[in-house]
Design an enzyme around this catalytic site. Structure first.
Site, mmCIF file in Angstrom:
data_model
loop_
_atom_site.group_PDB
_atom_site.id
_atom_site.type_symbol
_atom_site.label_atom_id
_atom_site.label_comp_id
_atom_site.label_asym_id
_atom_site.label_seq_id
_atom_site.Cartn_x
_atom_site.Cartn_y
_atom_site.Cartn_z
ATOM 1 N N LYS A 1 0.830 -1.206 0.000
ATOM 2 C CA LYS A 1 0.000 0.000 0.000
ATOM 3 C C LYS A 1 0.866 1.258 0.000
ATOM 4 C CE LYS A 1 -3.513 2.200 2.892
ATOM 5 N NZ LYS A 1 -4.296 2.050 4.122
ATOM 6 N N HIS B 1 -11.312 1.778 1.841
ATOM 7 C CA HIS B 1 -12.566 1.987 1.095
ATOM 8 C C HIS B 1 -12.534 1.208 -0.226
ATOM 9 C CE1 HIS B 1 -13.794 5.088 3.888
ATOM 10 N NE2 HIS B 1 -12.644 5.701 3.710
ATOM 11 N N ASP C 1 -6.843 -9.982 2.187
ATOM 12 C CA ASP C 1 -6.534 -8.780 2.952
ATOM 13 C C ASP C 1 -6.076 -7.640 2.017
ATOM 14 O OD1 ASP C 1 -6.344 -7.368 5.241
ATOM 15 O OD2 ASP C 1 -4.980 -8.775 6.253
#
Ligand code: SF4
Length: 247
Positions: free
Chosen positions: A148, A169, A185
């Site tokens: 990320k 989101h 995940d």
């Protein structure tokens, strides 16, 4: 698979035309782009090292609080060299508004020290010369930097490189649509969701994909009570149809 490029996403009128997750990803992109008006303007002009520190501060912290902490850190230490050499207590004090400042202060100092040692300077501008996947691997060698954060540095910073960040989101909407499985995940979802989009999409198109899924999660597909009746993806979404008890 449906044909698509950055400028002419597929026009699909019914769920019946969709064949597989790649098609679904393209149709979702096209519909949400129409709603949220792609191309989405970039929100950040930060150079990549600043974007990295900003991303580290933002973990489990509201945007307003992490933005304030970033400004406070820069005001107290105008250069990253100064942060690298600062007392941990002073860094912790400057970023006090974020979640877990006592963990983030040493992590930031460790990462700055490691980048300085590996790159020979406190800058990530050289990543612009690497292919996106190589640049991400370089960043992910450091503890605390996962998919990320590496994608955010490449996609959001002034590098404007081709990477697909996935926030909570974006992840929630993708999961409800069935683009990723219920047990996937956020970390592993990056590779799956990127692989569903055309390999030759531009940095702007990938950025748009992230932004529109994130916006949809914030505005319509809420965590607790998604507004499925008002959702432009309802006919494509198994979760929404189940919630409204539709076939
Ligand atoms: S139909 Fe409902 S669950 Fe599905 S994406 Fe839309 S708001 Fe989310």
């Amino acid at each position: 698979m449906l044909a698509a490029n950055d400028h002419s996403p597929p026009k699909v009128v019914s769920a019946a035309e969709i064949d597989g997750a790649g098609d679904l990803a393209l149709v979702v992109h096209a519909r949400l782009c129409a709603v949220y008006k792609c191309p989405i303007p970039y929100f950040s002009e930060k150079e990549p090292l600043s974007e990295l520190i900003s991303a580290l501060l933002s973990h489990r912290t509201r945007n307003a609080a992490s933005g304030k902490a970033f400004k406070s850190l820069r005001a107290r230490f105008p250069t990253w060299e100064e942060v690298m050499r600062a007392d941990l207590s002073a860094i912790e004090e400057a970023i006090a508004g974020v979640t877990w400042p006592e963990l983030k202060a040493p992590r930031i100092r460790e990462i700055l020290t490691a980048i300085d040692a590996r790159a020979g300077r406190l800058s990530l501008d050289f990543l612009a010369d690497l292919p996106a996947e190589e640049a991400r691997r370089w960043l992910e060698q450091f503890p605390g930097i996962g998919p990320k954060t590496s994608a955010a540095v490449l996609a959001f910073s002034s590098l404007r490189m081709r990477a697909l960040p996935v926030d909570s989101h974006h992840h929630r909407v993708a999961q409800r649509l069935g683009l990723i499985g219920p047990k996937v995940d956020v970390g592993p979802s990056h590779a799956i969701l990127r692989a569903q989009l055309p390999a030759d999409w531009s940095a702007q198109a990938l950025y748009d994909n992230h932004e529109i899924l994130m916006l949809h999660g914030q505005k319509v597909c809420h965590h607790r009570s998604p507004a499925c009746k008002a959702c432009v993806l309802l006919d494509l979404c198994p979760t929404g149809r189940q919630r409204l008890d539709r076939p």
